[in-house]
Design an enzyme around this catalytic site. Structure first.
Site, PDB file in Angstrom:
ATOM      1  NE  ARG A  68      -7.159   4.871   2.527  1.00 49.72           N
ATOM      2  CZ  ARG A  68      -7.919   3.945   3.096  1.00 49.72           C
ATOM      3  NH1 ARG A  68      -9.139   4.241   3.473  1.00 49.72           N
ATOM      4  NH2 ARG A  68      -7.439   2.734   3.305  1.00 49.72           N
ATOM      5  NE  ARG A 110      -9.472   8.924  -2.055  1.00 48.38           N
ATOM      6  CZ  ARG A 110      -9.899   8.584  -0.863  1.00 48.38           C
ATOM      7  NH1 ARG A 110     -10.084   7.301  -0.575  1.00 48.38           N
ATOM      8  NH2 ARG A 110     -10.129   9.472   0.069  1.00 48.38           N
ATOM      9  NE  ARG A 147      -4.143  -1.657   0.201  1.00 48.24           N
ATOM     10  CZ  ARG A 147      -5.257  -1.894   0.892  1.00 48.24           C
ATOM     11  NH1 ARG A 147      -5.632  -1.068   1.832  1.00 48.24           N
ATOM     12  NH2 ARG A 147      -5.985  -2.940   0.615  1.00 48.24           N
ATOM     13  CG  ASP A 183      -8.915  -3.404  -4.379  1.00 46.02           C
ATOM     14  OD1 ASP A 183      -8.348  -2.793  -3.463  1.00 46.02           O
ATOM     15  OD2 ASP A 183      -9.678  -4.365  -4.182  1.00 46.02           O
ATOM     16  CE1 TYR A 198     -12.901  -7.989   1.528  1.00 49.73           C
ATOM     17  CE2 TYR A 198     -11.278  -9.595   0.798  1.00 49.73           C
ATOM     18  CZ  TYR A 198     -11.634  -8.540   1.624  1.00 49.73           C
ATOM     19  OH  TYR A 198     -10.734  -8.055   2.536  1.00 49.73           O
TER      20      TYR A 198
HETATM   21  O1  CP3 Z   1      -0.114  -2.083  -2.421  1.00 49.47           O
HETATM   22  C1  CP3 Z   1      -0.390  -1.175  -3.227  1.00 49.47           C
HETATM   23  O2  CP3 Z   1      -0.078   0.026  -3.054  1.00 49.47           O
HETATM   24  C2  CP3 Z   1      -1.080  -1.542  -4.536  1.00 49.47           C
HETATM   25  C3  CP3 Z   1      -2.479  -1.318  -4.607  1.00 49.47           C
HETATM   26  C4  CP3 Z   1      -3.381  -2.218  -3.795  1.00 49.47           C
HETATM   27  C5  CP3 Z   1      -4.602  -1.761  -3.228  1.00 49.47           C
HETATM   28  N1  CP3 Z   1      -5.264  -2.837  -2.705  1.00 49.47           N
HETATM   29  C6  CP3 Z   1      -5.071  -0.363  -3.236  1.00 49.47           C
HETATM   30  C7  CP3 Z   1      -6.134   0.030  -2.308  1.00 49.47           C
HETATM   31  C8  CP3 Z   1      -3.290  -3.582  -3.529  1.00 49.47           C
HETATM   32  C9  CP3 Z   1      -2.173  -4.554  -3.836  1.00 49.47           C
HETATM   33  C10 CP3 Z   1      -4.493  -3.963  -2.862  1.00 49.47           C
HETATM   34  C11 CP3 Z   1      -4.787  -5.342  -2.472  1.00 49.47           C
HETATM   35  C12 CP3 Z   1      -6.005  -5.631  -1.697  1.00 49.47           C
HETATM   36  N2  CP3 Z   1      -7.224  -5.050  -1.813  1.00 49.47           N
HETATM   37  C13 CP3 Z   1      -6.095  -6.659  -0.741  1.00 49.47           C
HETATM   38  C14 CP3 Z   1      -5.000  -7.626  -0.389  1.00 49.47           C
HETATM   39  C15 CP3 Z   1      -3.945  -7.011   0.457  1.00 49.47           C
HETATM   40  C16 CP3 Z   1      -4.361  -6.669   1.850  1.00 49.47           C
HETATM   41  O3  CP3 Z   1      -4.347  -5.457   2.162  1.00 49.47           O
HETATM   42  O4  CP3 Z   1      -4.671  -7.582   2.632  1.00 49.47           O
HETATM   43  C17 CP3 Z   1      -7.410  -6.656  -0.235  1.00 49.47           C
HETATM   44  C18 CP3 Z   1      -7.956  -7.564   0.824  1.00 49.47           C
HETATM   45  C19 CP3 Z   1      -8.124  -5.639  -0.928  1.00 49.47           C
HETATM   46  C20 CP3 Z   1      -9.563  -5.281  -0.798  1.00 49.47           C
HETATM   47  C21 CP3 Z   1      -9.730  -3.907  -0.300  1.00 49.47           C
HETATM   48  N3  CP3 Z   1      -9.435  -2.770  -1.025  1.00 49.47           N
HETATM   49  C22 CP3 Z   1     -10.213  -3.510   0.965  1.00 49.47           C
HETATM   50  C23 CP3 Z   1     -10.624  -4.437   2.069  1.00 49.47           C
HETATM   51  C24 CP3 Z   1     -10.200  -2.114   0.975  1.00 49.47           C
HETATM   52  C25 CP3 Z   1     -10.735  -1.213   2.057  1.00 49.47           C
HETATM   53  C26 CP3 Z   1      -9.818  -1.155   3.209  1.00 49.47           C
HETATM   54  C27 CP3 Z   1      -9.084   0.145   3.218  1.00 49.47           C
HETATM   55  O5  CP3 Z   1      -7.868   0.142   3.408  1.00 49.47           O
HETATM   56  O6  CP3 Z   1      -9.767   1.176   3.030  1.00 49.47           O
HETATM   57  C28 CP3 Z   1      -9.661  -1.669  -0.266  1.00 49.47           C
HETATM   58  C29 CP3 Z   1      -9.448  -0.262  -0.676  1.00 49.47           C
HETATM   59  C30 CP3 Z   1      -8.077   0.096  -1.164  1.00 49.47           C
HETATM   60  N4  CP3 Z   1      -7.293  -0.651  -2.009  1.00 49.47           N
HETATM   61  C31 CP3 Z   1      -7.411   1.323  -0.910  1.00 49.47           C
HETATM   62  C32 CP3 Z   1      -6.200   1.292  -1.616  1.00 49.47           C
HETATM   63  C33 CP3 Z   1      -5.158   2.375  -1.715  1.00 49.47           C
HETATM   64  C34 CP3 Z   1      -7.972   2.475  -0.103  1.00 49.47           C
HETATM   65  C35 CP3 Z   1      -9.033   3.114  -0.919  1.00 49.47           C
HETATM   66  C36 CP3 Z   1      -9.070   4.605  -0.841  1.00 49.47           C
HETATM   67  O7  CP3 Z   1      -8.169   5.303  -1.350  1.00 49.47           O
HETATM   68  O8  CP3 Z   1     -10.071   5.102  -0.291  1.00 49.47           O
END
Ligand code: CP3
Length: 344
Positions: free
Chosen positions: A29, A38, A25, A75, A152
């Protein structure tokens, strides 16, 4: 001749004097420039599908910190969407999807050949990044592992115990297995297209692997990963793959050999010393500083960072956090971690 990229050297089994570093990540944010882009895109999903802006946020942490790898901004839930599930994000809560709990619903998913229609912009992001990344930076593509993606799709949202997915697995094995197979095959197509578009390394995120126990871990964490990795390596010989069976505990032991992964990413529920003596003995590991240090900083951060570096110094290692950096992290602490890793 430019020396081969450090991440690729570690993935091929080389022990480097300083471990290469990137962060789960890393585009997120906690960075003001991410929040601005964003907002420009409108929302998170629009950002994922806007190739120019997704490439821009992927590059932001590379410009700011000079990480050794960039991970595609996307994602794991875009694949279910490409298969026909509805997907949206509730502000402050997380993802929501239409649920899949019957064989009819599994059969109604789109054929794997059709996913590229939705996912085309993701491949374009990778093509932009391959042109724009510095020569020394490795480009990582990724997908969710079938179990995590299925949790999911079955519950329609994230959950602490993955209860809905366990219930389907235990009461309607045929439907559950059919869903795992659909995801497994679509993931091969998705990742293969990412490699063709420029991804040099693939990471498979099994964030909820830790809730699979005993034979279930073998059947639904190990076997799907092994199938995906075998298919990808057959199509793209030499492609390095990182597997992340998060919170697998003892399941980390032998995971690389059982799946064919080149590297196992380790979360911070185990100590680096344990992972060095039980997992790194057979190849490259990635990890595993607790992400909380990016919030709290200070001497504890320095000490914990040094401990991870030292524990893994005897073998191939890619420095990373044990899970994604959180939105409340302080960007200065990231720089401090990098300075400790690179400067001693
Ligand atoms: O790592 C990186 O920077 C690459 C981008 C990336 C994102 N999600 C961006 C993201 C990657 C590799 C993921 C993987 C992902 N997404 C996983 C597996 C890794 C982990 O964290 O366990 C999972 C389970 C998801 C599903 C997901 N996406 C959830 C549960 C959420 C909400 C939780 C949260 O942190 O808000 C997301 C949203 C998400 N994916 C964000 C980002 C940057 C935040 C969204 C935002 O900007 O509002």
């Amino acid at each position: 001749m430019t020396p081969e990229k450090t991440i690729l050297r570690a993935l091929s089994g080389e022990t480097l004097p300083t471990p290469p570093i990137w962060m789960m990540r890393q585009a997120g944010r906690y960075l003001p420039e991410y929040r601005a882009t964003r907002a420009q895109a409108g929302d998170f999903l629009k950002l994922c599908y806007n190739s120019d802006l997704a490439a821009e946020v992927t590059l932001q942490p590379i410009r700011r910190y000079g990480f050794d790898a960039a991970i595609l901004f996307a994602d794991i839930l875009l694949l279910p969407q490409a298969l026909g599930a509805d997907l949206w994000f509730e502000t402050g809560e997380g993802p929501r999807l239409s649920t899949i709990t019957t064989m009819d619903a599994v059969k109604a998913l789109k054929p794997k050949e059709d996913i590229h229609e939705t996912l085309g912009p993701i491949y374009e992001t990778l093509r932009i990044l391959s042109r724009e990344l510095p020569a020394e930076t490795t480009l990582i593509g990724f997908a969710g592992a079938p179990w995590t993606v299925a949790t999911y799709m079955i519950a329609g949202r994230g959950s602490k115990d993955q209860g809905a997915a366990h219930a389907l697995k235990d009461t309607d094995r045929a439907t559950f297995s059919a869903l795992i197979d659909v995801i497994t095959e679509a993931t091969v197509e998705y990742l293969s297209a990412q490699v063709s578009a420029g991804a040099e390394v693939i990471k498979l995120f099994d964030s909820w692997a830790g809730s699979l126990k005993g034979q279930d871990f073998t059947d639904f964490a190990v076997k799907p990963a092994a199938a995906i990795i075998a298919a990808l390596k057959a199509r793209h010989p030499g492609l390095p793959i990182i597997a992340f069976p998060r919170e697998a505990g003892f399941g980390y032991i032998g995971f690389a050999a059982a799946t064919g992964a080149d590297c196992v990413a380790i979360d911070n529920s185990v100590t680096p010393e344990w992972a060095a003596s039980h997992v790194q003995t057979t190849g490259c590991v990635q990890g595993n500083l607790a992400p909380e240090h990016m919030v709290t900083g200070g001497k504890d951060l320095d000490d914990a960072t040094r401990r991870v570096v030292q524990a893994f110094a005897g073998g191939p290692h890619i420095f990373n956090l044990g899970h994604g950096i959180t939105p409340d992290a302080n960007p200065d602490n990231v720089q401090r971690m990098i300075d400790v890793v690179r400067g001693g």
